[in-house]
Motif scaffolding. Structure first.
Motif, PDB file in Angstrom:
ATOM      1  N   MET A 151       0.839  -1.209   0.000  1.00 56.48           N
ATOM      2  CA  MET A 151       0.000   0.000   0.000  1.00 56.48           C
ATOM      3  C   MET A 151       0.871   1.256   0.000  1.00 56.48           C
ATOM      4  O   MET A 151       0.557   2.235  -0.671  1.00 56.48           O
ATOM      5  N   LEU A 205       1.965   3.106  -3.099  1.00 55.24           N
ATOM      6  CA  LEU A 205       1.038   4.032  -3.756  1.00 55.24           C
ATOM      7  C   LEU A 205       0.974   5.376  -3.045  1.00 55.24           C
ATOM      8  O   LEU A 205       0.690   6.393  -3.657  1.00 55.24           O
ATOM      9  N   ALA A 253      -5.842   8.299  -0.817  1.00 54.55           N
ATOM     10  CA  ALA A 253      -6.356   8.176  -2.184  1.00 54.55           C
ATOM     11  C   ALA A 253      -7.507   9.147  -2.355  1.00 54.55           C
ATOM     12  O   ALA A 253      -8.260   9.403  -1.410  1.00 54.55           O
ATOM     13  N   ASP A 255     -10.807   9.516  -4.747  1.00 52.04           N
ATOM     14  CA  ASP A 255     -11.667   8.928  -5.786  1.00 52.04           C
ATOM     15  C   ASP A 255     -12.433  10.060  -6.447  1.00 52.04           C
ATOM     16  O   ASP A 255     -13.122  10.833  -5.770  1.00 52.04           O
ATOM     17  N   THR A 303      -8.904   7.178  -9.658  1.00 51.92           N
ATOM     18  CA  THR A 303      -8.315   7.285  -8.314  1.00 51.92           C
ATOM     19  C   THR A 303      -6.879   7.791  -8.417  1.00 51.92           C
ATOM     20  O   THR A 303      -6.109   7.309  -9.255  1.00 51.92           O
ATOM     21  N   TYR A 315      -3.345   8.833  -6.038  1.00 48.82           N
ATOM     22  CA  TYR A 315      -2.730   8.506  -4.747  1.00 48.82           C
ATOM     23  C   TYR A 315      -1.759   9.614  -4.312  1.00 48.82           C
ATOM     24  O   TYR A 315      -1.053  10.175  -5.159  1.00 48.82           O
ATOM     25  N   VAL A 374      -5.429   4.748   1.578  1.00 44.63           N
ATOM     26  CA  VAL A 374      -5.139   3.718   0.567  1.00 44.63           C
ATOM     27  C   VAL A 374      -5.381   2.345   1.192  1.00 44.63           C
ATOM     28  O   VAL A 374      -5.050   2.117   2.353  1.00 44.63           O
ATOM     29  N   ASN A 375      -6.016   1.444   0.439  1.00 43.04           N
ATOM     30  CA  ASN A 375      -6.212   0.077   0.944  1.00 43.04           C
ATOM     31  C   ASN A 375      -5.564  -0.939  -0.001  1.00 43.04           C
ATOM     32  O   ASN A 375      -5.031  -0.574  -1.060  1.00 43.04           O
ATOM     33  N   GLU A 420      -6.883  -3.133  -1.866  1.00 43.97           N
ATOM     34  CA  GLU A 420      -7.534  -3.234  -3.175  1.00 43.97           C
ATOM     35  C   GLU A 420      -6.927  -2.229  -4.155  1.00 43.97           C
ATOM     36  O   GLU A 420      -6.728  -2.529  -5.323  1.00 43.97           O
ATOM     37  N   ASP A 421      -6.613  -1.016  -3.634  1.00 39.59           N
ATOM     38  CA  ASP A 421      -5.962  -0.011  -4.481  1.00 39.59           C
ATOM     39  C   ASP A 421      -4.650  -0.582  -5.025  1.00 39.59           C
ATOM     40  O   ASP A 421      -4.332  -0.436  -6.209  1.00 39.59           O
ATOM     41  N   TYR A 428      -3.796  -1.250  -8.856  1.00 37.99           N
ATOM     42  CA  TYR A 428      -2.651  -0.500  -9.373  1.00 37.99           C
ATOM     43  C   TYR A 428      -1.623  -1.442 -10.029  1.00 37.99           C
ATOM     44  O   TYR A 428      -1.155  -1.207 -11.130  1.00 37.99           O
ATOM     45  N   LYS A 456      -9.564  -5.487 -11.279  1.00 40.78           N
ATOM     46  CA  LYS A 456     -10.241  -5.638  -9.978  1.00 40.78           C
ATOM     47  C   LYS A 456     -10.123  -7.096  -9.538  1.00 40.78           C
ATOM     48  O   LYS A 456      -9.999  -7.988 -10.372  1.00 40.78           O
TER      49      LYS A 456
END
Lengths: 244, 282
Positions: free
Chosen positions: B222, B225, B229, B231, B240, B242, B268-269, B271-272, B276, B281
């Motif tokens: 994380m 990034l 973040a 969105d 998105t 960062y 930031v999580n 999933e980001d 990235y 996804k």
């Protein structure tokens, strides 16, 4: 050793949980055959100088030990395609031989149970046979061969539906043509050659001769022993094919 | 010595390449997670390592034991919790455990002693003599996990252990998995739940289309990034950006506030990081 025991014990526990249903199901076919071919055709019908019922019952024993031995394939299919329990065996530190022997022995156990049910039912018909070691050797060898073939087919097929094809095209015809319901000597000589090549023909001969108290049929015994060894080898080799 | 070492693992099904040369290491006692979408190659990797599937190429070792050359020895070290529940539904809970114990060479006494402790651990003691078909989905999952622990494996493979379970049961299983790790077991987990990997894993590897994209601790991935973040929802879709700190993120968001439909600032999580690095996804 414990791997073999685990595979065998699992099948035995399943049999134990289903025992009443299983025994009832084992009794349906022999009862129907006895009624239809034994009593329906008449007590006076003779084959080889004996009442037809005496000819029929050892044939039923041979056919039943074959189908119940081979029937282990259904359990393996359910374990492989539906319950996925087969993966538990694949992930365990046991040899392919332990797995194969465990499944074959459970097929033999099922066959012995079904044969016992047949003998119990037929004893009511007042027919007496000799149930010495030769008789049980024939039953066990026959069940062993077909249980080994059952394991092999269960490992090689790709879906449950394919298994029905094997049963319909190989096992069912053999049950009728392998010297179970009529003497194959009544067939045309060319057909006899084919029928004499069937394992069930030799099993039926061995079991029938032993049941008549006429001793061990060595030629059939030798052939069945060779087939049992071949079956075990095929089953052993097929297990790796089940890994994709 | 690594608990697990995998080198250039390849699996092809005809022309389809399920694994394209995956390599990774897991330290003893570590919880390592494979995170990726369905079809990424997560289950194939576990199936190969546990002897269910043959690899096309590559090598794998459990504590320096060659998994493919000495499979029996390697399997003794591994416990597998598969994605599909593969319990014997007609047998009781105790019978399922007993068969597993025998398969792994345990004595009757060992099985009995360990089963008692594990049933307590998973809060299933009162179900010992019940047939598995009478258990709920969550209970079956817990039984599946303790069955894999019965032979005290040094490495536990968990293939999507909480898939299809409701959030309450999932969290209960997370607690169970954490406790297993605290007892010293190395755990290799596959999941497509971001929060599962983020909560459980010491280290995560992103896997996509048979390739291992990147690996590291969730925090490190994380951090690549930034910390925050933004969105931005536009007519064209979600975008998105960062930023290393909140100030820069707020400055960017304020500048865009009038142009975009919605602007959201958040941390930031994982999933980001996945999106990235993989461009997809989960």
């Amino acid at each position: 050793m414990k791997g073999f025991l685990a595979v065998y014990l699992r099948e035995i526990l399943i049999i134990w949980h289903r025992l009443p249903r299983m025994l009832l199901s084992f009794s349906v076919s022999p009862t129907l055959y006895l009624v239809a071919f034994g009593f329906g055709l008449g007590k006076d019908l003779q084959v080889g100088g004996r009442p037809y019922l005496e000819f029929l019952i050892p044939g039923l024993v041979a056919a039943s030990s074959m189908t119940q031995g081979f029937g282990i394939n259904v359990e393996i299919n359910v374990a492989r395609f539906y319950l996925k329990v087969f993966e538990e065996f694949q992930a365990a530190p046991i040899s392919n031989l332990a797995y194969v022997l465990g499944e074959i022995l459970s097929g033999v156990t099922r066959a012995l149970l079904s044969v016992s049910v047949i003998l119990l039912i037929t004893s009511l018909a007042g027919v007496s046979f000799s149930f010495g070691p030769a008789f049980w050797t024939g039953v066990i060898l026959n069940a062993f061969i077909f249980a080994a073939l059952g394991v092999t087919s269960a490992m090689v097929i790709r879906s449950h539906a394919d298994q029905a094809l094997v049963t319909n095209f190989i096992i069912t015809p053999m049950a009728f043509l392998g010297g179970t319901f009529f003497p194959i000597e009544n067939m045309p000589s060319a057909v006899q050659v084919v029928l004499k090549a069937l394992p069930l023909t030799h099993a039926a001969r061995l079991i029938r001769q032993a049941a008549y108290g006429e001793g061990l049929r060595w030629d059939s015994l030798a052939i069945l022993l060779i087939l049992a060894a071949c079956g075990l080898f095929l089953a052993y080799r097929s297990v790796d094919r089940a890994r994709d | 010595m690594d608990a697990v070492r995998v080198e250039n693992l390849v699996k092809r099904y005809g022309k389809i390449e399920a694994l394209r040369g995956i390599s990774f290491r897991i330290a003893p006692g570590e919880l390592f997670a494979f995170l990726g979408p369905n079809g990424a190659g997560k289950t194939t990797t576990i199936r190969i390592l546990c002897g269910l599937t043959r690899p096309t190429a590559g090598r794998a070792f459990f504590y320096e034991v060659d998994v493919f050359k000495r499979p029996v020895e390697a399997k003794k070290m591994a416990g597998l919790v598969p994605q599909t529940i593969n319990l014997d539904l007609e047998l009781t809970v105790a019978e399922n455990l007993f068969i597993h114990g025998l398969l792994f060479g345990l004595s009757r006494e060992e099985i009995s002693r360990r089963a008692r402790a594990l049933l307590d651990f998973a809060e299933l003691s009162d179900r010992k003599d019940h047939k598995v078909r009478t258990l709920s989905g969550g209970m079956r999952r817990r039984l599946l996990i303790i069955r894999a622990l019965l032979h005290e494996p040094r490495i536990l493979f968990l293939d999507e252990p909480t898939v299809g379970l409701d959030p309450h049961i999932r969290r209960r299983l997370w607690g169970l998995i954490k406790r297993i790790q605290q007892q010293g077991t190395t755990i290799f987990l596959t999941t497509h739940y971001i929060e599962e990997a983020e909560f459980l894993a010491d280290r995560v590897a992103f896997i996509d289309q048979g390739r291992l994209i990147i690996e590291g601790t969730p925090q490190a991935l994380m951090a690549r990034l930034g910390e925050f973040a933004v969105d931005v929802v536009r007519e064209s879709g979600l975008e998105t950006k960062y930023f290393p700190n909140r100030e820069e993120a707020e400055k960017f968001a304020l500048a865009l506030a009038e142009q975009a439909e919605t602007v959201t600032i958040r941390r930031v999580n994982l999933e980001d990081a996945f999106v990235y690095f993989t461009g997809r996804k989960v």
